[in-house]
Design an enzyme around this catalytic site. Structure first.
Site, PDB file in Angstrom:
ATOM      1  N   CYS A   1      23.680 -21.123  68.926  1.00 36.35           N
ATOM      2  CA  CYS A   1      22.665 -22.004  69.517  1.00 36.35           C
ATOM      3  C   CYS A   1      23.176 -22.549  70.853  1.00 36.35           C
ATOM      4  O   CYS A   1      24.011 -23.461  70.872  1.00 36.35           O
ATOM      5  CB  CYS A   1      22.343 -23.146  68.551  1.00 36.35           C
ATOM      6  SG  CYS A   1      21.179 -24.338  69.241  1.00 36.35           S
TER       7      CYS A   1
ATOM      8  N   CYS B   1      22.248 -26.235  71.492  1.00 35.80           N
ATOM      9  CA  CYS B   1      23.048 -27.214  70.747  1.00 35.80           C
ATOM     10  C   CYS B   1      24.475 -27.318  71.304  1.00 35.80           C
ATOM     11  O   CYS B   1      25.032 -28.404  71.385  1.00 35.80           O
ATOM     12  CB  CYS B   1      23.185 -26.826  69.271  1.00 35.80           C
ATOM     13  SG  CYS B   1      21.738 -26.104  68.536  1.00 35.80           S
ATOM     14  N   ASP B   2      25.075 -26.184  71.645  1.00 40.41           N
ATOM     15  CA  ASP B   2      26.523 -26.164  71.920  1.00 40.41           C
ATOM     16  C   ASP B   2      26.909 -25.897  73.367  1.00 40.41           C
ATOM     17  O   ASP B   2      28.086 -26.011  73.720  1.00 40.41           O
ATOM     18  CB  ASP B   2      27.194 -25.087  71.041  1.00 40.41           C
ATOM     19  CG  ASP B   2      26.968 -25.348  69.556  1.00 40.41           C
ATOM     20  OD1 ASP B   2      26.852 -26.538  69.185  1.00 40.41           O
ATOM     21  OD2 ASP B   2      26.906 -24.381  68.781  1.00 40.41           O
TER      22      ASP B   2
END
Ligand code: NAP
Length: 324
Positions: free
Chosen positions: A138, A141-142
């Site tokens: 992701c 997200c990261d």
């Protein structure tokens, strides 16, 4: 020992992503008593999309979570409520469908499975061990953890190219590793990726190992046509090699294809007459927010017709009544 069966709803929808919420909107407007179950509070894969710009009606790019929020709000406005739970098993007879969740049991006259899909893994040495230590699925997200670093990204589909573009705005450099010599992503996204100064491509290459002890230090690549091996030094590895359907909880109740995706007819009906499927969980060649929304809509309108036939509207029944 006898227990009272759970309240009977007209419709239960499993999953509050694009397909589930679209179904919820139409079900609410059709005045069906509808329960939407979602373990995460809805949104599905929209929650991990940085920006959405190809959904009709959006005049400007919108963050995925914002579109998800608006869809949920619209659904709730029409009366379909979202309950936090995750289906663990489903049973069905001729008249009802029962769902057992982690927190309760639910019963409906019809069910829509809109549980979506999750990322596939590469399944190469080092991948599992380094998850959360440089291996990610992701970018939204990261991505921020890799600011200023060089990263590798694997895949050639819409997700891979879209996420490569997203990462290119945060990291120093992205190498897209693809097993073939051309991408399968939407053309407009491909053009943007080719134009980006800090994205390059390792064509016809596969990752054979993710390297690093405590965190990712690189990937080992094999050129598929020549067999030549080389190492790429990167601090992060993003994997976008397709999706797997969330259908395990169905336990053989309805027909699935060889990949585990639900087989439906054009009305979204599965092999059980009271169970429908919509969105990415369904066996299909295209997976877009727009097609998921279309599936959800189609499923509900067919369910509405089915339920209406079973319970004729009161006025109609009175007109048609024949005195003995
Ligand atoms: P996808 O379209 O199935 O693409 C997967 C990519 O990974 C393909 O390029 C495939 O290579 C490659 N691949 C598969 N297995 C591999 C392996 N073991 N090793 C290396 N590479 C491998 O998956 P996706 O990109 O996650 O998209 C899923 C669905 O969502 C698609 O229908 C897509 O159109 C849709 N989607 C749409 C958008 C959008 O903005 N419109 C965004 C994201 C996703 P090959 O090309 O050689 O098969």
């Amino acid at each position: 020992m006898s227990s009272t069966p759970p309240e009977l709803h007209d419709l239960i929808i499993l999953g509050g992503g694009a397909a589930g919420t679209a179904a919820g909107v139409y079900a609410g407007r059709g005045r069906l008593d509808t329960l939407v179950l979602d373990a995460m509070g809805g949104g599905g894969q929209m929650n991990i999309i940085d920006t959405i710009e190809n959904y009709p009606g959006l005049t400007a790019a919108m963050p995925g979570p914002e579109l998800a929020r608006q869809m949920r709000e619209q659904m709730e406005r029409f009366g379909a409520s979202l309950t936090f739970d995750q289906a663990e098993s489903v049973e069905a007879d001729d008249d009802t469908v029962s769902v057992t969740g982690a927190y309760g049991r639910y019963r409906g006259r019809a069910l829509i499975v809109a549980t979506g899909a999750r990322h596939r893994e590469l399944c190469v040495p080092g991948e599992e061990r380094l998850q959360g230590r440089g291996v990610s699925y992701c970018a939204t997200c990261d991505g921020a953890f890799f600011a200023g670093q060089r990263v590798a990204l694997i895949g050639g589909g819409d997700s891979a190219v879209k996420e490569a573009l997203f990462l290119s705005r945060i990291v120093d450099h992205v190498t897209v590793i693809h097993r073939r010599d051309r991408l399968r992503a939407e053309q407009v996204m491909q053009e943007r990726a080719f134009e980006a100064d800090n994205i390059d491509f390792a064509w016809s290459s596969v990752v054979t190992e993710i390297l690093g002890e405590e965190k990712v230090a690189g990937v080992r690549l094999r050129q598929v046509d020549t067999g030549e091996q080389r190492t790429l030094d990167v601090g992060g590895v993003f994997v976008f090699v397709g999706v797997l359907p969330n259908t395990e909880f169905l336990g053989g109740l309805i027909d699935l294809d060889e990949g585990g995706f639900i087989v439906t007819d054009i009305d979204m009906r599965t092999s059980h007459p009271r169970i429908f499927a919509a969105g990415d969980v369904r066996a299909r060649s295209v997976r877009q927010i727009a097609t998921a929304v279309g599936d959800g809509t189609t499923a509900v309108l067919n369910i509405q017709q089915m339920l209406d036939t079973e319970t004729p509207p009161r006025d109609l029944a009175r007109v048609c009544e024949v005195e003995p």
